[in-house]
Design an enzyme around this catalytic site. Structure first.
Site, PDB file in Angstrom:
ATOM      1  N   HIS A 304       0.858  -1.200   0.000  1.00 35.04           N
ATOM      2  CA  HIS A 304       0.000   0.000   0.000  1.00 35.04           C
ATOM      3  C   HIS A 304       0.887   1.240   0.000  1.00 35.04           C
ATOM      4  CE1 HIS A 304      -3.550   2.392   0.556  1.00 35.04           C
ATOM      5  NE2 HIS A 304      -3.083   2.913   1.679  1.00 35.04           N
ATOM      6  N   GLU A 315       2.908  -1.074   7.871  1.00 35.99           N
ATOM      7  CA  GLU A 315       2.741  -2.155   6.900  1.00 35.99           C
ATOM      8  C   GLU A 315       3.971  -3.050   6.852  1.00 35.99           C
ATOM      9  OE1 GLU A 315       1.489  -2.876   2.200  1.00 35.99           O
ATOM     10  OE2 GLU A 315       2.041  -0.861   2.886  1.00 35.99           O
ATOM     11  N   HIS A 341      -1.102   8.391  -5.542  1.00 30.13           N
ATOM     12  CA  HIS A 341      -2.158   7.625  -4.866  1.00 30.13           C
ATOM     13  C   HIS A 341      -3.494   7.879  -5.562  1.00 30.13           C
ATOM     14  CE1 HIS A 341      -4.396   5.461  -2.062  1.00 30.13           C
ATOM     15  NE2 HIS A 341      -4.055   6.040  -0.926  1.00 30.13           N
TER      16      HIS A 341
END
Length: 414
Positions: A304, A315, A341
């Site tokens: 991500h 993460e 993004h």
């Protein structure tokens, strides 16, 4: 033993800051090119916005769609239709009864251009000048509805909204439709068109965006100690999901298999991720269990990794917790370093990247990492693509969203 059908990907479509379709986008990603540019407008000066760059689509929808189509659809639906048409054609435009065809197209924000333009019209010209199509254009299910109408998908039309995990959740939902027998084929993915002064201002007010105005192409830098926020982008990614039996019967080419789905909720904060990463690890573990793959089978992860100071390392710790020592042989890619993004479209585009990585046996690079975070203990693919091993291999695509939405997808090679 589950008797649910295997689900494969037979078509890919996209419009992104890197290219107007999947081949050009994938080529740019492997080349390590950035799709982030200074915006060709005066928003920053006019409105006092501290960010003057974003990832706009490389090919405007108006160059692909007809004028009547662009007039009756918000840009979010336009991008979805562009990507869906590509994916359908790539799948061979299969002949199928509409009762066996589904559509699941997600958006994190929806038709914000239409909504804000409509409000401007009310303020400046009065209520009578508002377009009759405004509500059908602004509703967040508009992209899904337009795709379903285009292809006659009557098995079900759905639009999950889970912030930046929306596109991945749409693919997961599409897989479930096929597994439960509701459909043989599902057109699934995500779309977003939020490069607009209001969302940019709002994300900047949260201190979520990079303010590297002097270096737009270098602003998205996951895992770098100098990272200062994500870069807002727009576009769409769409895949054609199909039961393996149906694809085999019609002789379709197959890119890969969506073998596992994992979802969880943080139940922690409306924007910040849960700091221990327990929800993220749960999603990854559930996806691996669903796919019946072990940690040693996973050779690639499309993270991500948005380039935020807190999120990136949560993460990383989660990946290590799930894979243990086997994480050492995983090639980690953070493709938002190039695309920015895409919010609700990110998970779908990164699923496309994941399945292409397995097909081509190459992990795309992460750019802009000049000073890696000392906590990064994974094998990050930097600056140039890296070869992936032969044989049956698996990849994980992670997508996490505001509100505590966690989605992990496991794709496997064919």
């Amino acid at each position: 033993m589950s008797t649910a059908p295997d689900v494969v990907i037979t078509g890919l479509g996209a419009t992104t800051p890197l290219g107007g379709d999947v081949p050009s986008t994938w080529e740019a990603a492997l080349a390590g090119r950035s799709g982030i540019r200074t915006l060709d407008n005066d928003w920053a000066e006019t409105y006092g916005i501290p960010v003057s760059f974003a990832g706009s689509v490389a090919v405007p929808a108006a160059e692909v769609l007809s004028r009547p189509e662009t007039k009756r659809m918000d840009p979010s639906a336009q991008y979805a239709l562009v990507a869906a048409r590509q994916a359908w054609a790539d799948a061979g435009s299969p002949e199928i009864d509409g009762e066996r065809l589904g559509a699941v197209v997600a958006s994190g924000i929806g038709g914000i251009w239409t909504m804000l333009d409509g409000w401007d019209t009310v303020r400046e010209k009065g209520a009578r000048r508002v377009l009759p199509m405004t509500v059908p254009m602004l509703m967040p299910n508009s992209p899904a509805a337009n795709v379903s109408i285009e292809f006659g998908a009557r098995a079900g039309v759905h639009a999950p909204v889970s912030a930046c995990a929306s596109g991945a959740e749409a693919i997961a939902y599409g897989v479930q439709m096929i597994r439960t027998g509701r459909a043989d084929i599902v057109i699934a993915g995500g779309t977003e068109a939020a490069v607009h002064p209001m969302p940019i201002s709002a994300f900047a007010a949260m201190k979520a965006l990079s303010t590297r105005n002097d270096d737009p192409a270098g602003a998205s830098r996951p895992y770098d100690v100098t990272r200062d926020g994500f870069v807002l982008s727009e576009g769409s990614g769409v895949v054609v999901l199909e039961s393996a039996d149906h694809a085999r019967a019609r002789g379709a080419k197959v890119y890969g298999r969506v073998a596992g789905l994992g979802m969880s909720g943080d139940a922690h904060h409306i924007a910040a991720p849960e700091p221990t990463g327990v929800g993220q690890t749960a999603a990854m573990q559930r996806a691996m269990d669903d796919a019946d793959v072990s940690a040693r089978d996973v050779v690639h992860i499309n993270a991500h990794a948005t380039s935020t100071s807190v999120g990136d390392m949560i993460e990383v710790r989660g990946i290590r917790a799930v894979l243990g020592a086997d994480a050492d042989h995983v090639r980690l890619s953070a493709t938002k370093s190039m695309t920015g993004h895409l919010l609700g479209a990110a998970g779908a585009l990164e699923t496309i990247f994941s399945v292409l990585a397995l097909r081509d046996r190459v992990a795309p690079p992460t750019i802009n990492v000049t000073e890696p975070d000392p906590e990064l203990d994974l094998d990050l693919v930097r600056d140039a693509p890296r070869e992936l091993p032969a044989g049956q291999i698996a990849a994980i695509n992670n997508s996490f969203g505001f509100g505590g939405h966690n989605v992990a997808l496991v794709v496997t090679s064919v």
